[in-house]
Design an enzyme around this catalytic site. Sequence first.
Site, PDB file in Angstrom:
ATOM      1  CB  CYS A   2      -0.922  -0.036   1.150  1.00  0.00           C
ATOM      2  SG  CYS A   2      -1.717  -1.541   1.347  1.00  0.00           S
ATOM      3  NE  ARG A  27       5.069   1.564  -1.460  1.00  0.00           N
ATOM      4  CZ  ARG A  27       6.043   1.702  -0.501  1.00  0.00           C
ATOM      5  NH1 ARG A  27       7.076   2.242  -0.590  1.00  0.00           N
ATOM      6  NH2 ARG A  27       5.770   1.093   0.678  1.00  0.00           N
ATOM      7  CD1 TRP A  75      -0.580  -5.857  -3.367  1.00  0.00           C
ATOM      8  CD2 TRP A  75      -0.456  -6.654  -1.554  1.00  0.00           C
ATOM      9  NE1 TRP A  75      -0.116  -7.151  -3.588  1.00  0.00           N
ATOM     10  CE2 TRP A  75       0.041  -7.522  -2.302  1.00  0.00           C
ATOM     11  CE3 TRP A  75      -0.392  -6.952  -0.022  1.00  0.00           C
ATOM     12  CZ2 TRP A  75       0.506  -8.803  -1.992  1.00  0.00           C
ATOM     13  CZ3 TRP A  75      -0.069  -8.180   0.309  1.00  0.00           C
ATOM     14  CH2 TRP A  75       0.541  -9.314  -0.592  1.00  0.00           C
ATOM     15  CG  ASN A 101       0.428   2.453   3.523  1.00  0.00           C
ATOM     16  OD1 ASN A 101      -0.484   2.467   2.893  1.00  0.00           O
ATOM     17  ND2 ASN A 101       1.722   2.922   3.232  1.00  0.00           N
ATOM     18  N   GLY A 102      -0.637  -0.722   6.737  1.00  0.00           N
ATOM     19  CA  GLY A 102      -0.214  -1.954   7.796  1.00  0.00           C
ATOM     20  C   GLY A 102      -1.550  -2.633   7.936  1.00  0.00           C
ATOM     21  CD  GLU A 478      17.836 -12.540  -7.779  1.00  0.00           C
ATOM     22  OE1 GLU A 478      17.197 -13.009  -6.985  1.00  0.00           O
ATOM     23  OE2 GLU A 478      17.537 -11.716  -8.622  1.00  0.00           O
ATOM     24  CE  LYS A 482      14.204 -11.054 -10.265  1.00  0.00           C
ATOM     25  NZ  LYS A 482      14.858 -10.628  -8.846  1.00  0.00           N
ATOM     26  CD  GLU A 485      10.776 -11.382  -9.118  1.00  0.00           C
ATOM     27  OE1 GLU A 485       9.791 -10.948  -8.345  1.00  0.00           O
ATOM     28  OE2 GLU A 485      11.726 -11.173  -9.365  1.00  0.00           O
ATOM     29  CG  HIS A 501      20.327 -36.911  -4.744  1.00  0.00           C
ATOM     30  ND1 HIS A 501      20.789 -38.119  -4.677  1.00  0.00           N
ATOM     31  CD2 HIS A 501      21.390 -36.082  -5.046  1.00  0.00           C
ATOM     32  CE1 HIS A 501      22.160 -38.249  -4.578  1.00  0.00           C
ATOM     33  NE2 HIS A 501      22.752 -36.910  -4.794  1.00  0.00           N
ATOM     34  CE  LYS A 596      11.821  -2.698  -6.073  1.00  0.00           C
ATOM     35  NZ  LYS A 596      12.563  -3.794  -6.630  1.00  0.00           N
TER      36      LYS A 596
HETATM   37  C1  F6R Z   1      12.253 -10.237  -6.340  1.00  0.00           C
HETATM   38  C2  F6R Z   1      12.432  -9.235  -5.169  1.00  0.00           C
HETATM   39  C3  F6R Z   1      12.106  -9.424  -3.730  1.00  0.00           C
HETATM   40  C4  F6R Z   1      12.805  -8.652  -2.990  1.00  0.00           C
HETATM   41  C5  F6R Z   1      12.202  -9.298  -1.388  1.00  0.00           C
HETATM   42  C6  F6R Z   1      12.852  -8.370  -0.255  1.00  0.00           C
HETATM   43  O1  F6R Z   1      12.714  -9.529  -7.383  1.00  0.00           O
HETATM   44  O2  F6R Z   1      12.497  -7.943  -5.428  1.00  0.00           O
HETATM   45  O3  F6R Z   1      12.336 -11.099  -3.643  1.00  0.00           O
HETATM   46  O4  F6R Z   1      14.065  -9.261  -3.077  1.00  0.00           O
HETATM   47  O5  F6R Z   1      10.938  -9.077  -1.133  1.00  0.00           O
HETATM   48  O6  F6R Z   1      12.858  -6.788  -0.392  1.00  0.00           O
HETATM   49  P1  F6R Z   1      14.053  -6.084   0.211  1.00  0.00           P
HETATM   50  O7  F6R Z   1      15.194  -6.325  -0.536  1.00  0.00           O
HETATM   51  O8  F6R Z   1      13.564  -4.884  -0.131  1.00  0.00           O
HETATM   52  O9  F6R Z   1      14.172  -6.431   1.720  1.00  0.00           O
END
Ligand code: F6R
Length: 601
Positions: A2, A27, A75, A101-102, A478, A482, A485, A501, A596
């Site tokens: 949010c 976000r 959100w 927010n929260g 990673e 990418k 997601e 395994h 985000k």
């Molecule tokens: C994926 C991504 C998330 C963040 C995770 C942690 O592309 O961005 O997996 O890495 O939500 O967020 P931060 O780094 O802001 O603590």
Amino acid sequence: MCGIVGVTGVEQALPCLLHGLQKLEYRGYDSAGVYLMDNAGNDAYIREKGRVAKLAEKAKANGFIGTSGIAHTRWATHGNVTIENAHPQKSSDDRFYLVHNGVIENYQELKAEYLSGVHFVSETDTEVAVQLVDKFATEDGLSNVEAFRKMISLLGDNSAYGFLLIDTKEPGTLFAAKKKSPLLVGVSDHGNVVTSDAAAMVDVTKEFIELHDGDIAIIKPDSVAVYDAQAEPVDRQHFTLEIDPEDTDKGAYPYYMLKEIDEQAVVARNIAAHYFDEEGQLQGIGCAITDKMKEADRLYIVAAGTSYHAGLVGKRYFEQWAKIPTEVHIASEFAYDQPMLSAKPFFIFLSQSGETADSREVLYNVKKQGFPGLTLANVMNSTLTREADFALPVLAGPEIAVASTKAYTAQVLVQAILASALGNPGFDLKAELAKVAVEISAITDEKETFKKIAETALKDQKSAFYIGRGLDAAVSLEAALKLKEISYVQTEGFAAGELKHGTISLIEDGTPVFALLTQKKTAGLLRGEVAQVAARGANTVVITSKSLTKDGDAFVLPEVAELLMPILAVIPAQLIAYYATLDRNLDVDRPRNLAKSVTVQ
Ligand code: F6R
């Protein structure tokens, strides 16, 4: 997740708020809303499901502009995605409007205890909060700030909030409060603002005041007063946001993600320039940090998602160069199931946003136990940087795309530099970083190659694998994140030796298996695993470094120091994910269900 913006004393509230909401879009959200008023008491209340653009259309059709207002991107947590559940929420008598927010953990109890006769129109905890303020102000005769404070005092200990409240009877005044959720007040001589993310309001002002947990702020067009949790007036620190509004624009790029992938070479240079002086001496990492780390018998890196993956690479630097045993933990596990710790632990919190709720929970817990900690974050002045004993910037610049790219490489780089401050990498790190920056550009210049790989290997595929060994296994996690997601191709990142395994049974004719092969010691074994999956029908795509290449490899990475190869190896994966997503006509920057900054636990 949010997002909140509010303005007062500006010439035109609506465009200011809509622009702010657009900046918050990255976000993640599923509905948006705005409440506007002017000094004559005229107002407008508009909410919409889906994109901010839809809200903007509706608001423009309404035609009211206003001089103050509050706005929100929601959100969904409590209640479905509906207009009724969108914020602002209002009191039944239309007097108070609130964005939040929260999460209020005890909202059902508060509703039952204080608001039994009130008709609710939403399923949100926020509506309970605004109805409470109204009850305390309208029925009990408390002043606005007293009513606001009383409502906050009733919230359960585990509640988190950033609140922004408006009273229609007090035009031009905003009431803000925060706990565990970021909220900043921005000041300027052409009106004041409130926002959960400074970047959203940077076009109005760069001068911000940081609210602390428990604070309440009263914001008028020409004044800001802040009171702490004990209702005492306090002066909170002002800071100037050092970003250019253009940093948060896409420029000529179709998506932020592509811009951010391309920025990685510059990020590497900026990091080197910040942490090394002209003579190549380290700077910017105080002895207080390195002394504390050297005292530790074990480092605990705590992070989530991509940042966790960056930690898996960083572990190698701390162990190999600094010679300190290092564990890497998923924040959401560690927070609620703390493992046995060593006698002298030191914590490193890795985070792009500095606001991730699970990491904050760990920080809170370990601080209570008296253990020291350092946050490496991209957003300084964030909760994790403020609350840890130490903080260092990772200097990726604003990252807007939900899928993290440049923050990952920046986190890996800063961990390497930090480890080099504790021990010896055995090579000239500064010189090597200059080389890394050049080679990143060489890889990002090869976009057509990755586009072709994405469009052929992943065409119509529902699943894929990234495999590697050692550091390549860490990068595979990673790389897989990418791809999955943003393109929704179900992708597993795997330590290649583990395939046999069990998981190898998933390999079918044409299953794409990307192998990351940059580590000499394990290259032979990994070649064996590539052959094993190929023999079972997999379509193998090998991304390797120059000295390890063989005929048929799909992409050859330039060579830098082997332990820094993860920084180069991840870039093809970022670009493959980007092009696979474009090929599926999906929104690269805003994947479904994701936010985000993950500020809920
Ligand atoms: C994926 C991504 C998330 C963040 C995770 C942690 O592309 O961005 O997996 O890495 O939500 O967020 P931060 O780094 O802001 O603590």
